[in-house]
Scaffold this motif. Structure first.
Motif, PDB file in Angstrom:
ATOM      1  N   ASP B  33       0.874  -1.170   0.000  1.00  0.00           N
ATOM      2  CA  ASP B  33       0.000   0.000   0.000  1.00  0.00           C
ATOM      3  C   ASP B  33       0.913   1.222   0.000  1.00  0.00           C
ATOM      4  O   ASP B  33       1.430   1.628   1.046  1.00  0.00           O
ATOM      5  CB  ASP B  33      -0.896  -0.015   1.249  1.00  0.00           C
ATOM      6  N   THR B 148      -8.059   1.851  -3.071  1.00  0.00           N
ATOM      7  CA  THR B 148      -7.195   0.669  -2.974  1.00  0.00           C
ATOM      8  C   THR B 148      -7.154   0.155  -1.538  1.00  0.00           C
ATOM      9  O   THR B 148      -7.507   0.856  -0.590  1.00  0.00           O
ATOM     10  CB  THR B 148      -5.769   1.022  -3.408  1.00  0.00           C
ATOM     11  N   TRP B 149      -6.712  -1.053  -1.396  1.00  0.00           N
ATOM     12  CA  TRP B 149      -6.528  -1.701  -0.089  1.00  0.00           C
ATOM     13  C   TRP B 149      -7.739  -1.434   0.818  1.00  0.00           C
ATOM     14  O   TRP B 149      -7.606  -0.847   1.916  1.00  0.00           O
ATOM     15  CB  TRP B 149      -5.222  -1.224   0.576  1.00  0.00           C
ATOM     16  N   GLN B 202      -6.917  -7.019   3.557  1.00  0.00           N
ATOM     17  CA  GLN B 202      -7.002  -5.886   2.637  1.00  0.00           C
ATOM     18  C   GLN B 202      -6.458  -6.247   1.259  1.00  0.00           C
ATOM     19  O   GLN B 202      -6.981  -5.811   0.232  1.00  0.00           O
ATOM     20  CB  GLN B 202      -6.219  -4.691   3.189  1.00  0.00           C
ATOM     21  N   TRP B 203      -5.391  -7.029   1.234  1.00  0.00           N
ATOM     22  CA  TRP B 203      -4.802  -7.451  -0.035  1.00  0.00           C
ATOM     23  C   TRP B 203      -5.822  -8.277  -0.840  1.00  0.00           C
ATOM     24  O   TRP B 203      -5.985  -8.083  -2.042  1.00  0.00           O
ATOM     25  CB  TRP B 203      -3.527  -8.252   0.220  1.00  0.00           C
ATOM     26  N   HIS B 206      -8.292  -5.938  -2.098  1.00  0.00           N
ATOM     27  CA  HIS B 206      -7.656  -5.103  -3.119  1.00  0.00           C
ATOM     28  C   HIS B 206      -7.570  -5.840  -4.452  1.00  0.00           C
ATOM     29  O   HIS B 206      -7.814  -5.263  -5.516  1.00  0.00           O
ATOM     30  CB  HIS B 206      -6.252  -4.726  -2.621  1.00  0.00           C
ATOM     31  N   GLU B 207      -7.215  -7.116  -4.370  1.00  0.00           N
ATOM     32  CA  GLU B 207      -7.029  -7.907  -5.582  1.00  0.00           C
ATOM     33  C   GLU B 207      -8.344  -8.365  -6.209  1.00  0.00           C
ATOM     34  O   GLU B 207      -8.369  -8.743  -7.375  1.00  0.00           O
ATOM     35  CB  GLU B 207      -6.156  -9.129  -5.265  1.00  0.00           C
ATOM     36  N   LYS B 237     -16.120  -1.356  -3.246  1.00  0.00           N
ATOM     37  CA  LYS B 237     -14.750  -0.893  -2.991  1.00  0.00           C
ATOM     38  C   LYS B 237     -14.689   0.596  -2.691  1.00  0.00           C
ATOM     39  O   LYS B 237     -13.702   1.078  -2.136  1.00  0.00           O
ATOM     40  CB  LYS B 237     -13.864  -1.169  -4.202  1.00  0.00           C
TER      41      LYS B 237
END
Lengths: 71, 358
Positions: B33, B148-149, B202-203, B206-207, B237
């Motif tokens: 991040d 993001t994240w 979070q990853w 995020h993905e 998101k």
């Protein structure tokens, strides 16, 4: 102003977690035992994570890569 | 000058690297991040990433970062490393493939460096240039790609700040609640990602693609292991101004006010007769140099002066911080409109009309 605050926060985190010991190893030069920073425990910090990965592959160890802003 | 003993004891079994300049970092492999000022990856030499550590949120930069958590993570990941090596030796695990990419591969960065070098490339610089590169190549949309994240609260989960795989709370009526996740559950996997930290979850979030409709969670409940399928609502998101407020990526977004300053402390509020706990900030700068100088000129032309105390913007006065004000302005004001500011100057309240410009 905002940049200064980010830097202060970065420094705070660094001191809480990895502390001045990391800075001391940097003073000693990357790849050299951090005797001054770590009471002679010979923890060695690479500055290039790719070099650290290559070492880890040779030594069979996992890698810890820390990203942090410098003061 | 000593590394804490408990950390040293675990760290000695690792090869250690610290990155303070992202200029030469392989952005294709070390995916963190980039808004954070501290982040750590625990990984295999072959590029396999076991875990991530060091997230933050708008409440505090330290909320998810503590020594006990890092020490426990270093200890537990040694087991993950041994398991992975055994799987790899048996041919059941393969190193990841990735496309190397460095700052020098981003034309926007190269052009910038020719004009004025950054010197040290900070993590947030990486994010800014990834955005510029994406905008130039139609691979970035500010409406989507700033989110993001995502934090676990986006699906209704609150994790324990120290034992970060432990579910502390599940919001009533949230996607995680509907999926049957309960407080006391321990996260094992989110999709394909092994979860030991909030950053791991979070990853996984995020993905997940923007239009993903579900995320399977493996949770441990007592002696049981159960799968909970979290249904992701449309736009899941996308966060709010508060969740964006701490992130440096908000700065290049437009429109922008062109001025700012520090939030008033309790004694300043009292001196001005403002309610305790209310929000106000004192204008102490205008953006008057560089490509955004027009923003500062616009603010001055609207009558804003250095020393003005801003108490409300567009009728809103419940900002949690000046960063929150900046994020809100960028997300919710539209160029071409006019926003009304309530300011205090020389003890008198004034209303100023600020034209909103890009």
């Amino acid at each position: 102003m905002r940049r200064r605050r980010e830097v202060i926060l970065g420094a705070l985190l660094a001191s809480v977690l990895l502390g001045v010991a990391v800075a001391a190893t940097a003073d000693d030069g990357a790849g050299k035992a951090g005797e001054r920073g770590d009471g002679g425990s010979e923890l060695r910090w690479e500055s290039d994570p790719d070099v650290a990965r290559a070492r880890a592959a040779r030594e069979g160890k996992p890698v810890l890569v820390v990203f942090r802003c410098e003061l | 000058m000593r590394l804490p003993e408990e950390l040293r004891r675990e760290a000695k079994d690792y090869v250690l690297a610290r990155v303070t300049d992202a200029r030469e970092v392989d952005l294709g492999l070390y995916r963190i991040d980039w808004d954070c000022t501290f982040f750590a990856l625990l990984m295999n030499g072959d590029g396999t990433i076991y875990h991530r550590f060091g997230t933050r949120d708008w409440r505090s930069p330290l909320r998810w970062v503590s020594m006990p958590t890092l020490v426990a993570l270093l200890r537990a990941t040694k087991t993950d490393h041994a398991d992975y090596e055994a799987e790899k030796a048996a041919g059941r695990a393969k190193p990841p493939a990735w496309t190397p990419r460095r700052m020098a591969d981003l034309p926007a960065f190269v052009r910038h460096e020719k004009k004025r070098t950054l010197g040290c490339v900070h993590c947030h610089n990486v994010r800014e240039f990834l955005r510029l590169d994406g905008l130039e190549n139609d691979r970035w949309d500010d409406d989507r790609d700033i989110w993001t994240w995502p934090t676990p609260d986006r699906i209704g989960l609150e994790l324990d700040p120290v034992d970060q795989a432990l579910v502390a709370e599940v919001a009533e009526g949230s996607p995680a609640h509907a999926a049957g996740v309960r407080p006391g559950d321990r996260l094992g996997r989110a999709g394909a990602t092994a979860v030991r930290t909030v950053a791991d979850l979070q990853w996984a979030l995020h993905e997940a693609p923007w239009d993903a409709t579900e995320l399977p969670l493996t949770v441990h409940r007592g002696d049981e292991t159960v799968t909970a399928t979290v249904k992701l609502p449309e736009g899941w998101k996308r966060g709010d101004a508060l969740s964006l407020s701490w992130r440096p990526i908000k700065w290049p977004l437009r429109p922008a006010p062109g001025f700012g300053g520090p939030q008033l402390r309790a004694d300043d509020l009292a001196r001005l007769g403002l309610p305790a706990g209310s929000f106000a900030f004192r204008v102490n700068y205008f953006v008057e140099t560089g490509p955004d100088a027009h923003l500062g000129k616009n603010a001055r032309k609207a009558g804003i002066e250095e020393g003005d105390v801003v108490v409300a913007v567009g009728g809103k006065s419940d900002f949690a911080s000046v960063d929150h004000f900046h994020a809100w302005f960028r997300l919710h004001r539209k160029a071409g409109s006019v926003v009304t500011l309530r300011v205090l100057r020389d003890g008198k309240e004034r209303q100023l009309a600020l034209p909103v410009i890009d």
